[in-house]
Design a protein around this motif. Structure first.
Motif, PDB file in Angstrom:
ATOM      1  N   GLU A 153      61.930 107.148  30.351  1.00 47.11           N
ATOM      2  CA  GLU A 153      60.999 106.932  29.130  1.00 47.11           C
ATOM      3  C   GLU A 153      59.778 107.044  29.587  1.00 47.11           C
ATOM      4  O   GLU A 153      58.712 107.276  28.790  1.00 47.11           O
ATOM      5  N   GLU A 154      59.479 107.305  30.860  1.00 46.52           N
ATOM      6  CA  GLU A 154      57.954 107.359  31.222  1.00 46.52           C
ATOM      7  C   GLU A 154      57.523 108.967  31.157  1.00 46.52           C
ATOM      8  O   GLU A 154      56.207 109.276  30.858  1.00 46.52           O
ATOM      9  N   TYR A 155      58.444 110.001  30.669  1.00 47.37           N
ATOM     10  CA  TYR A 155      58.106 111.318  30.126  1.00 47.37           C
ATOM     11  C   TYR A 155      57.135 110.977  29.142  1.00 47.37           C
ATOM     12  O   TYR A 155      56.435 112.082  29.040  1.00 47.37           O
ATOM     13  N   LEU A 156      57.329 110.170  28.119  1.00 47.72           N
ATOM     14  CA  LEU A 156      56.475 110.251  27.041  1.00 47.72           C
ATOM     15  C   LEU A 156      55.121 109.667  27.374  1.00 47.72           C
ATOM     16  O   LEU A 156      54.106 109.987  26.514  1.00 47.72           O
ATOM     17  N   LYS A 157      54.756 109.248  28.445  1.00 45.87           N
ATOM     18  CA  LYS A 157      53.241 108.967  28.680  1.00 45.87           C
ATOM     19  C   LYS A 157      52.538 109.981  29.310  1.00 45.87           C
ATOM     20  O   LYS A 157      51.576 109.790  29.793  1.00 45.87           O
ATOM     21  N   VAL A 158      53.017 111.118  29.704  1.00 45.39           N
ATOM     22  CA  VAL A 158      52.419 112.340  30.547  1.00 45.39           C
ATOM     23  C   VAL A 158      52.348 113.466  29.658  1.00 45.39           C
ATOM     24  O   VAL A 158      53.542 114.166  28.974  1.00 45.39           O
ATOM     25  N   THR A 159      51.172 113.913  29.190  1.00 42.30           N
ATOM     26  CA  THR A 159      51.141 114.975  28.276  1.00 42.30           C
ATOM     27  C   THR A 159      50.096 116.007  28.895  1.00 42.30           C
ATOM     28  O   THR A 159      48.983 116.120  28.498  1.00 42.30           O
ATOM     29  N   PRO A 160      50.422 116.952  29.804  1.00 41.78           N
ATOM     30  CA  PRO A 160      49.710 117.788  30.394  1.00 41.78           C
ATOM     31  C   PRO A 160      49.457 119.131  29.705  1.00 41.78           C
ATOM     32  O   PRO A 160      49.989 119.054  28.356  1.00 41.78           O
ATOM     33  N   ARG A 161      48.343 119.999  30.112  1.00 42.21           N
ATOM     34  CA  ARG A 161      48.218 121.239  29.149  1.00 42.21           C
ATOM     35  C   ARG A 161      49.669 122.212  29.518  1.00 42.21           C
ATOM     36  O   ARG A 161      50.020 122.904  28.447  1.00 42.21           O
ATOM     37  N   PHE A 162      49.977 122.133  30.538  1.00 43.02           N
ATOM     38  CA  PHE A 162      51.413 122.941  30.944  1.00 43.02           C
ATOM     39  C   PHE A 162      52.340 122.154  31.932  1.00 43.02           C
ATOM     40  O   PHE A 162      51.610 122.175  32.990  1.00 43.02           O
ATOM     41  N   MET A 163      53.494 121.552  31.521  1.00 40.57           N
ATOM     42  CA  MET A 163      54.548 120.818  32.394  1.00 40.57           C
ATOM     43  C   MET A 163      55.155 122.135  33.190  1.00 40.57           C
ATOM     44  O   MET A 163      56.211 122.435  32.524  1.00 40.57           O
ATOM     45  N   SER A 164      54.862 122.426  34.336  1.00 43.35           N
ATOM     46  CA  SER A 164      55.222 123.665  34.859  1.00 43.35           C
ATOM     47  C   SER A 164      56.349 123.239  35.956  1.00 43.35           C
ATOM     48  O   SER A 164      57.210 124.102  36.608  1.00 43.35           O
ATOM     49  N   GLU A 165      56.927 121.990  36.128  1.00 43.37           N
ATOM     50  CA  GLU A 165      57.904 121.435  36.901  1.00 43.37           C
ATOM     51  C   GLU A 165      58.049 119.962  36.837  1.00 43.37           C
ATOM     52  O   GLU A 165      57.265 119.122  36.890  1.00 43.37           O
ATOM     53  N   TYR A 166      59.476 119.709  36.367  1.00 43.14           N
ATOM     54  CA  TYR A 166      59.902 118.187  36.155  1.00 43.14           C
ATOM     55  C   TYR A 166      61.207 118.346  36.244  1.00 43.14           C
ATOM     56  O   TYR A 166      61.954 119.494  36.080  1.00 43.14           O
ATOM     57  N   GLY A 167      61.913 117.285  36.625  1.00 45.22           N
ATOM     58  CA  GLY A 167      63.344 117.598  36.590  1.00 45.22           C
ATOM     59  C   GLY A 167      64.400 116.211  36.953  1.00 45.22           C
ATOM     60  O   GLY A 167      63.701 115.103  37.414  1.00 45.22           O
ATOM     61  N   LEU A 168      65.591 116.369  36.694  1.00 40.74           N
ATOM     62  CA  LEU A 168      66.373 115.330  36.858  1.00 40.74           C
ATOM     63  C   LEU A 168      67.667 115.872  37.516  1.00 40.74           C
ATOM     64  O   LEU A 168      68.088 117.023  36.997  1.00 40.74           O
ATOM     65  N   GLN A 169      68.459 115.355  38.432  1.00 40.52           N
ATOM     66  CA  GLN A 169      69.598 115.768  39.240  1.00 40.52           C
ATOM     67  C   GLN A 169      70.987 115.593  38.293  1.00 40.52           C
ATOM     68  O   GLN A 169      70.928 114.725  37.400  1.00 40.52           O
ATOM     69  N   SER A 170      72.119 116.196  38.616  1.00 43.11           N
ATOM     70  CA  SER A 170      73.384 115.865  37.998  1.00 43.11           C
ATOM     71  C   SER A 170      74.205 116.456  38.930  1.00 43.11           C
ATOM     72  O   SER A 170      74.049 117.377  39.722  1.00 43.11           O
ATOM     73  N   ASN A 183      44.744 117.287  32.066  1.00 42.00           N
ATOM     74  CA  ASN A 183      43.795 118.192  31.000  1.00 42.00           C
ATOM     75  C   ASN A 183      43.282 119.285  31.625  1.00 42.00           C
ATOM     76  O   ASN A 183      42.480 120.086  30.983  1.00 42.00           O
ATOM     77  N   ASP A 184      43.863 119.816  32.585  1.00 41.53           N
ATOM     78  CA  ASP A 184      43.149 121.179  33.175  1.00 41.53           C
ATOM     79  C   ASP A 184      44.442 121.764  34.075  1.00 41.53           C
ATOM     80  O   ASP A 184      45.250 121.010  34.937  1.00 41.53           O
ATOM     81  N   GLY A 185      44.730 123.083  33.798  1.00 46.86           N
ATOM     82  CA  GLY A 185      45.862 123.754  34.621  1.00 46.86           C
ATOM     83  C   GLY A 185      47.239 123.410  34.297  1.00 46.86           C
ATOM     84  O   GLY A 185      47.455 122.695  33.241  1.00 46.86           O
ATOM     85  N   ASP A 186      48.020 123.419  35.120  1.00 49.69           N
ATOM     86  CA  ASP A 186      49.397 123.322  35.238  1.00 49.69           C
ATOM     87  C   ASP A 186      49.881 121.840  36.133  1.00 49.69           C
ATOM     88  O   ASP A 186      48.983 121.789  36.845  1.00 49.69           O
ATOM     89  N   ARG A 187      51.056 121.077  35.619  1.00 44.30           N
ATOM     90  CA  ARG A 187      51.124 120.190  36.383  1.00 44.30           C
ATOM     91  C   ARG A 187      52.784 119.873  36.857  1.00 44.30           C
ATOM     92  O   ARG A 187      53.609 120.422  36.172  1.00 44.30           O
ATOM     93  N   HIS A 188      52.973 119.419  37.911  1.00 42.57           N
ATOM     94  CA  HIS A 188      54.369 119.011  38.630  1.00 42.57           C
ATOM     95  C   HIS A 188      54.391 117.443  38.402  1.00 42.57           C
ATOM     96  O   HIS A 188      53.504 116.961  38.931  1.00 42.57           O
ATOM     97  N   TYR A 189      55.713 117.050  37.773  1.00 39.48           N
ATOM     98  CA  TYR A 189      55.614 115.591  37.378  1.00 39.48           C
ATOM     99  C   TYR A 189      57.077 115.216  38.110  1.00 39.48           C
ATOM    100  O   TYR A 189      58.179 115.619  37.429  1.00 39.48           O
TER     101      TYR A 189
END
Length: 375
Positions: free
Chosen positions: A52-69, A36-42
């Motif tokens: 599917e857990e991505y749907l449970k996380v709702t920050p103000r700004f998601m500034s880093e998240y990822g999956l490999q390939s 609820n404040d600032g940016d988040r790394h998840y």
């Protein structure tokens, strides 16, 4: 240093310039990495939790998240020989920098979760890209649909400093992975999303346009032959910078008595008679569906700046991928789903000959790429 010294230097030398001290942070207003404040790394997704857990996380700004390939096979062949074509080969582990080379096991975990057991190394590479693209599209679409709570979404990462498995969407040689093609669609100024959680699918129109726009939409359930089983339509004036939800439907409402294992949900946005965006949805994991051979075929015709490739699918196809090997060429689209009986045309910008393109081009989909996961 970051809160006071550098902030003071910016204020002294460039008064009025916006300054953000760190990432993730609340700019030192409080604890970092908050919804609820600032940016988040998840990183709980990739850390082991399902996508599917991505749907449970709702920050103000998601500034880093990822999956490999993994990168495409043409890039892999630049650093590995035929004997190295297995995930745990020493060369593959050396080109995997997560967890001292153990990251390929993590990749396999996420592939098995929703797609099954890859049949070959080539299938493993293909499914790693499909998994990455699907997962990041799910997260980014959720972020955009959560406006104004979430006002930014930036996945890690764009490109690579050397060839190998990574979180990048463009590999070391500049070749696009499935994710890069998808990002052009799910980050488009005007697009749509289908987000399914706990058996309920929400349909959103996502607009970063700065003016309102009158549009129509349709939501169809189709069997794998392309037959329409259920259809819902509507019209709306989409406000500037908004993400209106146009419907929320249970699986039963969408399927209308049809089987979950043999159906696709197709959500399309229309400007007049023209489809300007679309999204596919399913009511079960990809590996749980009863896919049939889509019998994909291609025709190639000369076009301005290169060629047009038209792909025809006899049945529903998941994750259609056009492989052009190491040819110097740019595709207008790739990594897309198709309905039964559909034709999709992709433009290829290239200076190579028609003969070279015909010789190199291969087309595939999810069908036949995986089997049941061994216990």
């Amino acid at each position: 240093m970051f809160d006071q010294v550098l902030r003071g230097a910016v204020d002294q030398n460039a008064p009025g310039t916006p300054y953000w001290a760190s990432s993730p942070s609340t700019d030192y207003d409080g604890a970092a990495d908050q919804d609820n404040d600032g940016d988040r790394h998840y990183w709980s997704v990739w850390g082991g939790k399902p996508v599917e857990e991505y749907l449970k996380v709702t920050p103000r700004f998601m500034s880093e998240y990822g999956l490999q390939s993994f990168p495409v096979m043409a890039t892999i062949k630049a650093f590995a020989s035929d004997k190295d074509m297995q995930p745990e080969a020493p060369v593959m582990r050396a080109h995997q920098k997560y967890d001292k080379g153990n990251g390929n096991k993590r990749l396999m975990l996420y592939i098995r979760n929703n797609y099954g057991e890859p049949k070959t190394f080539g299938d493993f590479v293909y499914l790693s890209q499909l998994m990455q693209a699907d997962g990041i599209e799910l997260a980014a679409s959720h972020h955009r649909a959560s406006r104004p709570q979430t006002m930014g979404s930036m996945y890690w990462q764009l490109n690579d400093v050397w060839p190998g498995a990574s979180w990048a969407s463009v590999d070391y040689y500049g070749r696009w992975k499935a994710l890069q093609f998808r990002a052009r669609r799910f980050y488009a100024p005007l697009t749509v999303s289908l987000l399914r959680k706990d058996g309920v699918t929400e349909a959103h129109i996502l607009s970063d346009l700065t003016t309102e726009k009158a549009l129509t939409w349709r939501l169809r359930t189709l069997d794998f032959s392309g037959k329409v089983l259920n259809e819902k339509t509507g019209s709306t004036t989409v406000a500037a910078l908004s993400s209106p939800q146009v419907g929320s439907y249970s699986d039963a409402e969408l399927l209308a008595g049809a089987g979950a294992k043999t159906t696709q949900i197709l959500f399309e946005l229309l400007d007049g008679d023209k489809v300007v965006a679309k999204a596919f949805g399913y009511t079960a994991a990809t590996k749980a569906l009863d896919w049939v051979d889509p019998k994909l075929t291609t025709t190639i015709k000369p076009a301005a700046g290169g060629f047009d490739i038209t792909v025809t699918s006899k049945a529903a196809a998941r994750g259609v991928w056009l492989d052009i090997g190491d040819l110097k060429a740019d595709l207008s689209d790739n990594s897309f789903d198709m309905t039964g009986g559909e034709m999709v045309t992709v433009h290829v910008t290239t200076g190579v000959s028609l003969a070279a393109l015909k010789k190199t081009l291969k087309v595939r989909s999810y069908y036949g790429s995986a089997g049941p996961v061994a216990n």
